[in-house]
Design a protein around this motif. Structure first.
Motif, short mmCIF file in Angstrom:
data_model
loop_
_atom_site.label_atom_id
_atom_site.label_comp_id
_atom_site.label_asym_id
_atom_site.label_seq_id
_atom_site.Cartn_x
_atom_site.Cartn_y
_atom_site.Cartn_z
N SER A 126 0.10 4.24 -2.66
CA SER A 126 -0.46 5.54 -2.25
C SER A 126 -0.12 6.66 -3.24
CB SER A 126 0.01 5.90 -0.84
OG SER A 126 -0.43 4.94 0.09
N CYS B 113 2.57 6.57 -12.30
CA CYS B 113 1.90 5.57 -11.47
C CYS B 113 2.77 4.33 -11.29
CB CYS B 113 0.56 5.18 -12.10
SG CYS B 113 -0.67 6.50 -12.11
N PHE C 137 -6.84 10.52 -4.33
CA PHE C 137 -7.14 10.41 -5.76
C PHE C 137 -7.83 11.68 -6.26
CE2 PHE C 137 -10.22 9.42 -9.09
CZ PHE C 137 -9.42 8.81 -10.05
N VAL D 206 -1.98 5.97 -6.54
CA VAL D 206 -3.38 6.41 -6.52
C VAL D 206 -3.47 7.91 -6.78
CG1 VAL D 206 -5.36 6.78 -4.99
CG2 VAL D 206 -4.24 4.55 -5.05
N TYR D 207 -2.56 8.66 -6.17
CA TYR D 207 -2.53 10.11 -6.37
C TYR D 207 -2.31 10.45 -7.85
CZ TYR D 207 -0.81 14.92 -5.85
OH TYR D 207 -0.60 16.28 -5.97
N LYS E 35 0.81 -1.21 0.00
CA LYS E 35 0.00 0.00 0.00
C LYS E 35 0.85 1.27 0.00
CE LYS E 35 -3.88 -2.11 2.52
NZ LYS E 35 -4.67 -2.08 3.77
N ALA F 261 -6.93 7.04 0.52
CA ALA F 261 -6.63 6.82 -0.90
C ALA F 261 -7.68 7.48 -1.80
CB ALA F 261 -6.54 5.32 -1.20
#
Length: 535
Positions: free
Chosen positions: A144, A471, A200, A147-148, A140, A196
């Motif tokens: 993180s 990503c 996003f 996701v951003y 995770k 998350a």
């Protein structure tokens, strides 16, 4: 027929109006730098080990209850396991001594059933220590920032199309508000899942308002001032924000405080709605001549010049019923079809390398604050270099040289022996300089290639592809403990490919911004003719 720049030439290039627009849009990119680089610190992984509850153990057993593991050839205390607590408690109660009566390495191990304790030597808290993103949940941690950047990807794509349809100004301010509000909200997240989701949505506003500000300034400003804004201006504001983050993080060291300190200043820019105008060039492309004329007359008043009685005399404006191009036209239109894939690959490679090296900057030395500051400071001479280059040299060969510098520097990093870490860091920073220069040049180059009617859509669509790479970047650089130079090899190889295909792009140096797809076609046709003659 006159083009837009001929119609508005009476305003001049550097009056009060242009100065206000340049300063306000430049300063509006500071929150973008604050938001991006803060990811380096809020997602950092502090040193950690299993938490040992208060039990009746002798000091001898407490000192050995955490197993020693070999990591990268070095012995370290395990981060994810401990010796079985019940077994240790019984041995301690019996008065047995570790290493004398008991061979500790033969004891059974267990996971961190009581949680973890985190070192506060560098960070007071990060999202890793807040939500325990370690061991079984360590996936995770790189997810993180991913996701951003997925949010950044979505924002880049949709904001570009919305800006071409509804205007640059409303999209600019709306996405800035989204970025600020959701960044503040996410610090109250009760779980990583909620965090998350908020992260996003915050990311959707991050690059969207940067692209909107860039396009807005590119269309309002002209001549050398446009070059100054599109190369040095927006980049300078972004870098000022980026340079502030290591200082803010150093003094605060808590991820929630860092987020508040880097997001709340953006609220000030919402007040600029009454000072930043809509793009007159875009209004004209939509057939809204009266609104465009009102802005131009206001600009003339600020610059203390007299506007013609009929500003748009001899200008062929678009009718309101004319179809609006969309993202599909970037591929379906035969004039844009050969250009768009090349630019997309260029954006993917150059900005993936730039963002990847930036995100990895905290791992270059033992002091993440200093190494991140140095990594960002390297960008300043790159921006100045691009500004000087764009005034005198053609775009295409300049971009090729910048990409080659970045790619070759990463290739040579592999050849540096481990006894010379300073040289490896220097080469990585040279690569960062090359990719920063290339990324900075790509923004104005793309804006100069595509016409006004689809410029924001093109910039937004092209910027999707580096978001895909960004990503992937957190996971790519996590392979370094096992495959140390894999990121350098992949990015270096892609850079060489991009340097080669850049020769097939049209040259835009010294040419006015195209207003329509037909205007763009003239530049493409001229370049095609040049290639034919050369061959």
């Amino acid at each position: 027929m006159k083009d837009f720049e001929e119609v508005t030439a009476f305003l001049g290039d550097w009056g009060c109006f242009q100065k206000v627009v340049l300063f306000l849009l430049l300063s509006s990119t500071i929150p973008n730098g604050l938001g991006f680089v803060s990811v380096v610190f809020i997602s950092a992984v502090p040193k950690h080990q299993c938490k040992i509850p208060e039990v009746n153990l002798t000091q001898n057993w407490l000192s050995v209850i955490i197993p020693v593991k070999v990591v990268n050839g070095k012995q370290e205390l395990s981060s994810c396991s401990r010796y079985n607590l019940d077994v240790i408690r019984n041995l301690s109660a019996e008065g047995l001594l570790p290493g004398i009566d008991v061979n500790v390495t033969d004891l059974e191990e267990e996971s961190c059933l009581d949680g973890w304790i985190y070192s506060k030597e560098i960070y007071q808290s990060t999202i890793v220590s807040e939500f325990d993103l370690v061991c079984d949940d360590e996936w995770k941690q790189p997810l993180s920032p991913t996701v951003y950047f997925l949010g950044v990807l979505m924002g880049s794509f949709f904001a570009g199309q919305l800006a071409d349809r509804y205007g640059r100004k409303p999209v600019f301010f709306t996405t800035m508000a989204v970025q600020t509000v959701f960044t503040v909200v996410l610090i109250f997240s009760p779980s990583w899942i909620v965090f998350a989701i908020m992260f996003f949505i915050s990311g959707m506003g991050q690059m969207a308002n940067y692209v909107a500000a860039f396009v807005l300034g590119t269309e309002i400003l002209s001549g050398k001032i446009r070059i100054l804004f599109s190369t040095l201006g927006v980049a300078l504001g972004y870098t000022i924000g980026s340079l502030l983050v290591p200082l803010i993080a150093y003094f605060l060291r808590d991820w929630k405080k860092v987020f508040l300190a880097t997001s709340l200043p953006a609220l000030i820019y919402i007040l600029l709605w009454w000072f930043i105008p809509e793009s007159p060039r875009w209004l004209v492309s939509q057939g809204r001549l009266e609104e465009a004329e009102a802005i131009i007359r206001k600009a003339a008043k600020m610059n203390k010049v007299e506007a013609p009685e009929d500003i748009f005399a001899g200008y062929n404006a678009k009718s309101k019923g004319e179809a609006q191009p969309n993202a599909l036209d970037l591929i379906l239109n035969k004039k844009m079809r050969p250009i768009t894939p090349i630019l997309c690959l260029l954006w993917f490679t150059v900005l993936t390398a730039y963002y990847g090296l930036t995100l990895n900057s905290g791992n270059l030395t033992a002091d993440p604050y200093l190494s991140t500051f140095i990594s960002v400071a390297v960008e300043l001479p790159a921006y100045v270099c691009v500004w000087l280059v764009t005034q005198k040299l053609p775009r295409r060969p300049s971009l090729i040289c910048m990409i080659l510098l970045g790619g070759l520097s990463l290739f040579f990093t592999q050849l540096v022996p481990e006894t010379l870490p300073e040289l490896a860091i220097a080469l990585e920073m040279l690569g960062k300089y090359g990719f920063t220069s290339g990324a900075t040049l790509l923004f104005p180059y793309t804006a100069e290639i595509y016409p006004t009617v689809i410029r924001s859509t093109a910039a937004g669509t092209c910027s999707i592809f580096p978001r895909i790479g960004t990503c992937i970047a957190p996971f790519l650089f996590q392979t370094r403990p096992n495959l140390k130079y894999l990121p350098h090899v992949l990015l270096g190889t892609l850079s060489l490919v991009c340097a080669f295909i850049t020769v097939f792009l049209p040259e835009t140096f010294g040419k006015p911004l195209p207003e329509t797809i037909e205007d763009m076609s003239k530049n493409v046709n001229q370049y095609s003719l040049t290639l034919t003659v050369c061959h």
